[in-house]
Design a protein around this motif. Structure first.
Motif, PDB file in Angstrom:
ATOM      1  N   THR A  17       0.830  -1.196   0.000  1.00  0.00           N
ATOM      2  CA  THR A  17       0.000   0.000   0.000  1.00  0.00           C
ATOM      3  C   THR A  17       0.870   1.253   0.000  1.00  0.00           C
ATOM      4  N   PHE A  18       0.446   2.227  -0.799  1.00  0.00           N
ATOM      5  CA  PHE A  18       1.179   3.489  -0.924  1.00  0.00           C
ATOM      6  C   PHE A  18       0.198   4.653  -0.951  1.00  0.00           C
ATOM      7  N   PRO A  19       0.688   5.863  -0.630  1.00  0.00           N
ATOM      8  CA  PRO A  19      -0.179   7.042  -0.685  1.00  0.00           C
ATOM      9  C   PRO A  19      -0.641   7.326  -2.109  1.00  0.00           C
ATOM     10  N   PRO A  20      -1.716   8.066  -2.262  1.00  0.00           N
ATOM     11  CA  PRO A  20      -2.157   8.483  -3.614  1.00  0.00           C
ATOM     12  C   PRO A  20      -1.035   9.249  -4.321  1.00  0.00           C
ATOM     13  N   GLY A  21      -0.941   9.037  -5.637  1.00  0.00           N
ATOM     14  CA  GLY A  21       0.080   9.729  -6.408  1.00  0.00           C
ATOM     15  C   GLY A  21       1.446   9.087  -6.370  1.00  0.00           C
ATOM     16  N   GLN A  76       4.704   7.020  -7.303  1.00  0.00           N
ATOM     17  CA  GLN A  76       5.302   7.055  -8.641  1.00  0.00           C
ATOM     18  C   GLN A  76       5.058   5.800  -9.466  1.00  0.00           C
ATOM     19  N   ARG A  77       4.803   4.666  -8.806  1.00  0.00           N
ATOM     20  CA  ARG A  77       4.547   3.438  -9.571  1.00  0.00           C
ATOM     21  C   ARG A  77       3.088   3.030  -9.376  1.00  0.00           C
ATOM     22  N   PRO A  78       2.340   2.895 -10.442  1.00  0.00           N
ATOM     23  CA  PRO A  78       0.920   2.548 -10.290  1.00  0.00           C
ATOM     24  C   PRO A  78       0.753   1.102  -9.834  1.00  0.00           C
ATOM     25  N   SER A  79      -0.202   0.884  -8.991  1.00  0.00           N
ATOM     26  CA  SER A  79      -0.614  -0.461  -8.588  1.00  0.00           C
ATOM     27  C   SER A  79      -1.928  -0.329  -7.847  1.00  0.00           C
ATOM     28  N   ASP A  80      -2.586  -1.440  -7.606  1.00  0.00           N
ATOM     29  CA  ASP A  80      -3.867  -1.396  -6.911  1.00  0.00           C
ATOM     30  C   ASP A  80      -3.700  -0.974  -5.458  1.00  0.00           C
ATOM     31  N   GLY A  81      -2.464  -1.023  -4.947  1.00  0.00           N
ATOM     32  CA  GLY A  81      -2.226  -0.600  -3.570  1.00  0.00           C
ATOM     33  C   GLY A  81      -2.090   0.899  -3.399  1.00  0.00           C
ATOM     34  N   VAL A  82      -1.939   1.640  -4.482  1.00  0.00           N
ATOM     35  CA  VAL A  82      -1.815   3.096  -4.405  1.00  0.00           C
ATOM     36  C   VAL A  82      -3.187   3.698  -4.101  1.00  0.00           C
ATOM     37  N   GLY A  83      -3.286   4.411  -2.987  1.00  0.00           N
ATOM     38  CA  GLY A  83      -4.555   4.990  -2.584  1.00  0.00           C
ATOM     39  C   GLY A  83      -5.552   3.989  -2.029  1.00  0.00           C
ATOM     40  N   TYR A  84      -5.104   2.772  -1.733  1.00  0.00           N
ATOM     41  CA  TYR A  84      -6.007   1.723  -1.247  1.00  0.00           C
ATOM     42  C   TYR A  84      -6.664   2.132   0.072  1.00  0.00           C
ATOM     43  N   ILE A  85      -5.866   2.664   0.980  1.00  0.00           N
ATOM     44  CA  ILE A  85      -6.384   3.035   2.297  1.00  0.00           C
ATOM     45  C   ILE A  85      -7.467   4.109   2.152  1.00  0.00           C
ATOM     46  N   GLU A  86      -7.213   5.083   1.305  1.00  0.00           N
ATOM     47  CA  GLU A  86      -8.195   6.139   1.095  1.00  0.00           C
ATOM     48  C   GLU A  86      -9.500   5.591   0.514  1.00  0.00           C
ATOM     49  N   LYS A  87      -9.371   4.626  -0.402  1.00  0.00           N
ATOM     50  CA  LYS A  87     -10.571   4.021  -0.988  1.00  0.00           C
ATOM     51  C   LYS A  87     -11.367   3.264   0.073  1.00  0.00           C
ATOM     52  N   CYS A  88     -10.675   2.597   0.983  1.00  0.00           N
ATOM     53  CA  CYS A  88     -11.373   1.917   2.082  1.00  0.00           C
ATOM     54  C   CYS A  88     -12.202   2.918   2.872  1.00  0.00           C
ATOM     55  N   GLY A  89     -11.611   4.094   3.137  1.00  0.00           N
ATOM     56  CA  GLY A  89     -12.349   5.119   3.861  1.00  0.00           C
ATOM     57  C   GLY A  89     -13.571   5.593   3.119  1.00  0.00           C
ATOM     58  N   GLU A  90     -13.477   5.684   1.807  1.00  0.00           N
ATOM     59  CA  GLU A  90     -14.610   6.142   1.002  1.00  0.00           C
ATOM     60  C   GLU A  90     -15.802   5.201   1.117  1.00  0.00           C
ATOM     61  N   VAL A  91     -15.518   3.884   1.169  1.00  0.00           N
ATOM     62  CA  VAL A  91     -16.626   2.927   1.228  1.00  0.00           C
ATOM     63  C   VAL A  91     -17.038   2.606   2.656  1.00  0.00           C
ATOM     64  N   GLY A  92     -16.283   3.123   3.647  1.00  0.00           N
ATOM     65  CA  GLY A  92     -16.685   2.965   5.033  1.00  0.00           C
ATOM     66  C   GLY A  92     -16.172   1.737   5.732  1.00  0.00           C
ATOM     67  N   ILE A  93     -14.977   1.245   5.344  1.00  0.00           N
ATOM     68  CA  ILE A  93     -14.363   0.116   6.039  1.00  0.00           C
ATOM     69  C   ILE A  93     -12.934   0.476   6.398  1.00  0.00           C
ATOM     70  N   ALA A 131       5.211   6.953   7.160  1.00  0.00           N
ATOM     71  CA  ALA A 131       5.075   8.356   7.560  1.00  0.00           C
ATOM     72  C   ALA A 131       3.723   8.924   7.135  1.00  0.00           C
ATOM     73  N   HIS A 132       3.305   8.579   5.925  1.00  0.00           N
ATOM     74  CA  HIS A 132       2.059   9.140   5.399  1.00  0.00           C
ATOM     75  C   HIS A 132       0.850   8.664   6.193  1.00  0.00           C
ATOM     76  N   TYR A 133       0.839   7.389   6.576  1.00  0.00           N
ATOM     77  CA  TYR A 133      -0.355   6.821   7.201  1.00  0.00           C
ATOM     78  C   TYR A 133      -0.326   6.863   8.724  1.00  0.00           C
TER      79      TYR A 133
END
Length: 689
Positions: free
Chosen positions: A378-382, A384-401, A414-416
């Protein structure tokens, strides 16, 4: 960060003079079950020097100069040596052989180990890259598969031994006569190795594992534990419980390996040498897991030592361990002394799925789950290397889990830090082998906890004999029992053994979460057709039964492996997305998840004082019932595929009459301090006492 002196007690191996490995061919004695010298030099059979008549039949081998006399050597092709495995049950054994590894096994799928010798379902030695022993010891229905630490060189004769000592409850791996690793048998395991009747093999059992390229000589199986001069250690395990500011000292046996320990002394000092803890503990306290509070413990390095007090008045330091303590920040995620998880200060029952892509997070949320575990880092949004783990945590928050953070990259840590949608960092999954020993895992745990003290640190292991070694390196300990293969019925007690073993490994002082099985595979080539649908998906009844078995055995959270394994493809088989490819199963699984979630007030309750006595051992009775709303709730689960009668003694319970099942089944009866009922196949009940 702290440098661990000894991450676990068993790594602190004493400086002993070891006996060398055998300097001459073994001589049979009364304990010898099988002995092959391999000195014939011709023909297709090897005589059994034990006198038991276990003649070895050879295929695909050549004769070569051995460690002593002649030996058998194999190239890349098929072939082995084997004999019918009509051996007696063993309460101790030594399996040993000389091996010249001519080529390191590749470990590539579908191959992953090179066989040396053994018997499936009983004992076995194999070699894994980068040259480590990988062994198996089957105690009753409990399989123990273990990885060593000492590298076996290519091109020279090496003596390998697997030792089991039932009286001492120890498993040992030896390389050239020196202990490679020593393990305590999981609490509750049977003592006896029951021989299954499979053939005893050398070099290959004929299955799918990689074939060893090299020579093997002097193969022996005996019914005694030969430790080559090594004395079993009296292991203790020390945890620094971050969320309780306390030390946990535990031992798998009361009184140590030789039964002579009457007490223990725990001493803890800070980096300046100031004494923080000096506590005498009884042998019974340590066997049960002694909790020693250290209120106000400051961040930084501490060193804990445990000294044994023996009956003859002597003392022996058993372990010295350095820890780096980081006090947790509890605002986001925390733990209670009852092993309950808190999110934002509120009780949270973990109910999640492995390998959930961002596009499927809403699906599992709608299915009643509250945790998404990605299949990649898992990595923060943005990032440098795309993957399904980029922004994963934020997406979890959007759906409420809640989301799970994987990988531990410094920028991600550091980011999380303090992020409200991270539940835990995944320290490691099924660790073992080079670079993933207990010391490595403990350091990672401490480093990550220091970098992000606002979230839990989670570790999962799949080998019960390794549980105690690795359990100090986490805040939440987990295991993954998978009982289902192809057969119509499965050994559902596998879930109970693993869960109880995990609870015992943390002495019920840390939460145990269990990853339960819900995956299958599909063939993608002709070569993979034999594996199509193996393992099969569980039935809804099996899935429900596994869930309640884990809760009855002490689990405080449930995870399911896996929602989506489609990323896995070895050219033969691939995983599936159960939501898309098995919608009927997913609909039924959703019902189980919503049932479990609807009863979370029970699973988040403290334990009651009642200690029931199970009078029908084939049925699982919760050892520590829940106390909720002034009542006691008792889980009873039938792991069998046929109905079973239930009798449970309830000390101190004086009521009579019917007792309601909180899961919606028919009522049971209480009379004379005893609960009686009949459970259908795979049925679970939660009695409101």
């Amino acid at each position: 960060m702290a440098k661990s002196l000894f991450a676990l007690a068993l790594l602190a191996t004493p400086c002993l003079l070891y006996a060398a490995p055998p300097a001459a061919p073994l001589t049979p004695d009364a304990s010898t079950v099988l002995l092959w010298h391999c000195d014939e030099g011709q023909g297709e059979q090897v005589a059994d020097a034990s006198g038991q008549g276990h003649v070895g039949k050879i295929t695909g081998a050549q004769w070569t100069e051995g460690k002593f006399g002649q030996a058998l050597v194999w190239g890349e092709g098929n072939g082995n040596m084997n004999t019918p495995g009509n051996f007696p049950p063993l309460q101790a054994f030594t399996l040993q052989a000389w091996v010249r590894l001519d080529k390191m096994p590749t470990g590539q799928i579908p191959f992953w180990t090179a066989d040396v010798c053994g018997q499936l379902g009983a004992t076995g030695i194999t070699i894994r890259p980068p040259g480590l022993m990988y062994v198996g010891v089957q105690l009753g229905s409990q399989a123990n598969h273990l990885t060593g630490q000492t590298k076996i060189p290519v091109g020279q004769w090496t003596h390998l031994a697997l030792v089991y000592d039932g009286a001492a409850r120890k498993i040992g791996l030896f390389v050239n006569g020196q202990v490679d690793i020593e393990l305590d048998v999981p609490p509750g395991s049977p003592v006896q190795v029951n021989q299954p009747g499979n053939r005893f093999w050398v070099r290959s059992y004929g299955g799918g594992d990689e074939k060893l390229v090299g020579a093997i000589d002097e193969i022996s199986l005996s019914s005694r534990a030969e430790t080559f001069g090594y004395k079993w250690r009296s292991n203790v395990y020390v945890h620094l419980l971050r969320y309780q500011s306390a030390f946990l000292v535990g031992s798998p046996v009361s009184g140590g390996a030789d039964g002579t320990i009457t007490g223990y002394v725990l001493q803890v000092k800070d980096a300046a040498g100031k004494s923080l803890v000096d506590k005498v503990l009884t042998a019974a306290q340590v066997a049960a897991g002694a909790l020693v509070p250290a209120p106000g413990l400051a961040a930084g390095e501490v060193v804990a030592t445990v000294t044994a007090l023996r009956a003859d008045k002597t003392r022996e330091q058993l372990t010295e361990q350095a820890f780096h303590f980081t006090p947790p920040v509890r605002d986001v995620v925390s733990l209670t002394p009852d092993n309950i998880c808190l999110v934002g200060g509120k009780p949270f029952f973990p109910l999640g799925a492995y390998h959930v892509r961002q596009s499927d997070l809403q699906t599992i949320r709608d299915g009643g789950m509250n945790i998404g575990i990605p299949f990649t880092a898992t990595f923060p949004p943005g990032w440098q290397r795309p993957s399904d783990g980029v922004g994963y945590i934020e997406k979890c928050g959007e759906v409420g889990i809640m989301g799970v953070a994987i990988g531990g990259h410094k920028d991600a840590l550091a980011h999380y830090r303090g992020h409200p949608n991270v539940l835990f960092w995944y320290v490691d999954d099924e660790p073992g082998g080079e670079g993933r020993q207990p010391a490595d895992t403990l350091k990672r745990y401490e480093d990550w906890a220091a970098a992000d003290p606002t979230h839990l640190q989670f570790l999962l292991h799949n080998k019960p004999a390794e549980f105690m070694r690795y359990a100090p390196a986490c805040d939440v300990f987990a295991c993954d029992p998978y009982p289902i293969r192809r057969d119509a019925t499965a050994d559902m007690m596998h879930v109970v053994r693993y869960t109880e073993g995990a609870v015992a490994a943390v002495f019920d002082r840390k939460p145990v979460w269990v990853a339960l099985q819900c995956y299958t595979v599909k063939a993608v080539s002709e070569a993979g057709k034999s594996g199509d649908g193996v393992p099969r998906l569980p039935t809804p009844a099996e899935l429900r039964c596994m869930s309640y078995l884990a809760l009855a055995a002490g689990a405080r959270g449930l995870l399911y492996y896996a929602f989506d394994d489609t990323y896995y493809n070895n050219g033969r088989i691939r995983g599936v997305n159960i939501g898309q490819e098995y919608p009927e199963f997913w609909a039924q699984m959703t019902q189980v998840m919503k049932e479990l979630g609807g009863l979370q007030r029970l699973w988040l309750s403290p334990h009651a004082a009642l200690r029931p006595e199970n009078l029908t051992p084939e049925v699982v009775v919760q050892r520590q019932p829940f106390a909720c709303g002034g009542r006691t709730y008792l889980l009873v689960v039938n792991p069998k595929y046929e109905g079973r009668a239930v009798r449970v003694k309830l000390p101190g319970v004086k009521r009579t009459g019917q007792v309601k099942d909180g899961l919606g089944g028919t009522a049971g009866k209480i009379a004379g301090g005893e609960l009686t009922d009949t459970l259908e196949a795979l049925q679970a009940k939660c009695y409101e006492l």
